[in-house]
Write a protein that holds these residues in place. Sequence first.
Motif, PDB file in Angstrom:
ATOM      1  N   LYS A 126       7.599   3.260   1.669  1.00 34.17           N
ATOM      2  CA  LYS A 126       7.721   3.056   0.227  1.00 34.17           C
ATOM      3  C   LYS A 126       6.835   1.889  -0.230  1.00 34.17           C
ATOM      4  O   LYS A 126       6.189   1.965  -1.270  1.00 34.17           O
ATOM      5  N   ASP A 127       6.832   0.810   0.552  1.00 35.82           N
ATOM      6  CA  ASP A 127       5.926  -0.316   0.268  1.00 35.82           C
ATOM      7  C   ASP A 127       4.885  -0.368   1.369  1.00 35.82           C
ATOM      8  O   ASP A 127       5.091  -0.994   2.407  1.00 35.82           O
ATOM      9  N   ARG A 128       3.787   0.317   1.142  1.00 36.31           N
ATOM     10  CA  ARG A 128       2.780   0.436   2.187  1.00 36.31           C
ATOM     11  C   ARG A 128       1.888  -0.768   2.271  1.00 36.31           C
ATOM     12  O   ARG A 128       1.398  -1.254   1.268  1.00 36.31           O
ATOM     13  N   ASN A 129       1.643  -1.238   3.497  1.00 33.66           N
ATOM     14  CA  ASN A 129       0.738  -2.360   3.701  1.00 33.66           C
ATOM     15  C   ASN A 129      -0.640  -1.868   4.121  1.00 33.66           C
ATOM     16  O   ASN A 129      -1.093  -2.111   5.229  1.00 33.66           O
ATOM     17  N   ASP A 130      -1.277  -1.137   3.230  1.00 39.35           N
ATOM     18  CA  ASP A 130      -2.638  -0.674   3.464  1.00 39.35           C
ATOM     19  C   ASP A 130      -3.467  -1.090   2.258  1.00 39.35           C
ATOM     20  O   ASP A 130      -2.929  -1.600   1.277  1.00 39.35           O
ATOM     21  N   THR A 131      -4.757  -0.822   2.293  1.00 41.58           N
ATOM     22  CA  THR A 131      -5.598  -1.181   1.143  1.00 41.58           C
ATOM     23  C   THR A 131      -5.170  -0.355  -0.071  1.00 41.58           C
ATOM     24  O   THR A 131      -4.532   0.701   0.070  1.00 41.58           O
TER      25      THR A 131
END
Length: 241
Positions: A126-131
């Motif tokens: 849900k909270d993605r740590n990608d660019t």
Amino acid sequence: MSEKPYLSLVIPAYNEQEVIPTLLTRVEAALKELGRTFEVVIVDDGSTDDTPRLLCEAKGKYPWLRLIRLARNSGQSAAFQAGFRFARGEVIATIDADLQNDPEEIPRLVKLLETEGYDMINGWRKDRNDTAFRRWQSRQANRIRNKLSGETINDSACSLKVYKRHCLDGIFMFNGAHRFMPTLVKMRGYTVLEVPVKHSHRFAGTAKYGFRNRALRAFKDLLGVRWLKSRYLRYEASEVE
Ligand code: UDP
Ligand code: MG
């Protein structure tokens, strides 16, 4: 390891030498939390770096570690399928090797699988740590995937998943299938629950996909999945005495 474990964790790894030692320590600590028997099936997808050597050495240290090696780089779906074939657990979990999925989430998801009455739990980043570009790409991919295949899945391709074994026994896989697992499981008549999970940035090693080798292939595959879903044979047959 002779007794069948309760849980098999299947992890595909292609040229992940930078993360293997941390992966193994974190996985061990996380799975011990569960208090059930487990094995970890790492599928080395024809790595050409130090991954095979690190994994071979680790086998001496970790009795729960099983190592499957693909003769050459065959892709993430092939690695998953090979892992499923060798996995012996009644519950099968999956994560990526790069620790973008938190192994610490697995016990919680396994417990949900036991209590919520679903056949599969699908992680939802849900909270993605990608660019920002990668997040946008994933949102569009899921939107188009849902529209064309008649689904409502938020994050089809998150590798953090937990299955009851029957979901995977005899499942139809193809090169690229790892992006469609909830649909491939649901079309067999099984139920899937999506659960928000933690997601971290890739702290080491390199991403294996770019825009071209993901978006275009995934779109072609989507047309195939849409067809397969519409023509899938699902029936119950029994012999009349
Ligand atoms: N991987 C694999 N074979 C491949 C490409 C990737 O086994 O041909 C593995 C890789 O080592 C990682 C996982 O699949 O564990 C996901 O790859 P990556 O992190 O590059 O993908 P992304 O997180 O960008 O979707
Ligand atoms: Mg990754």
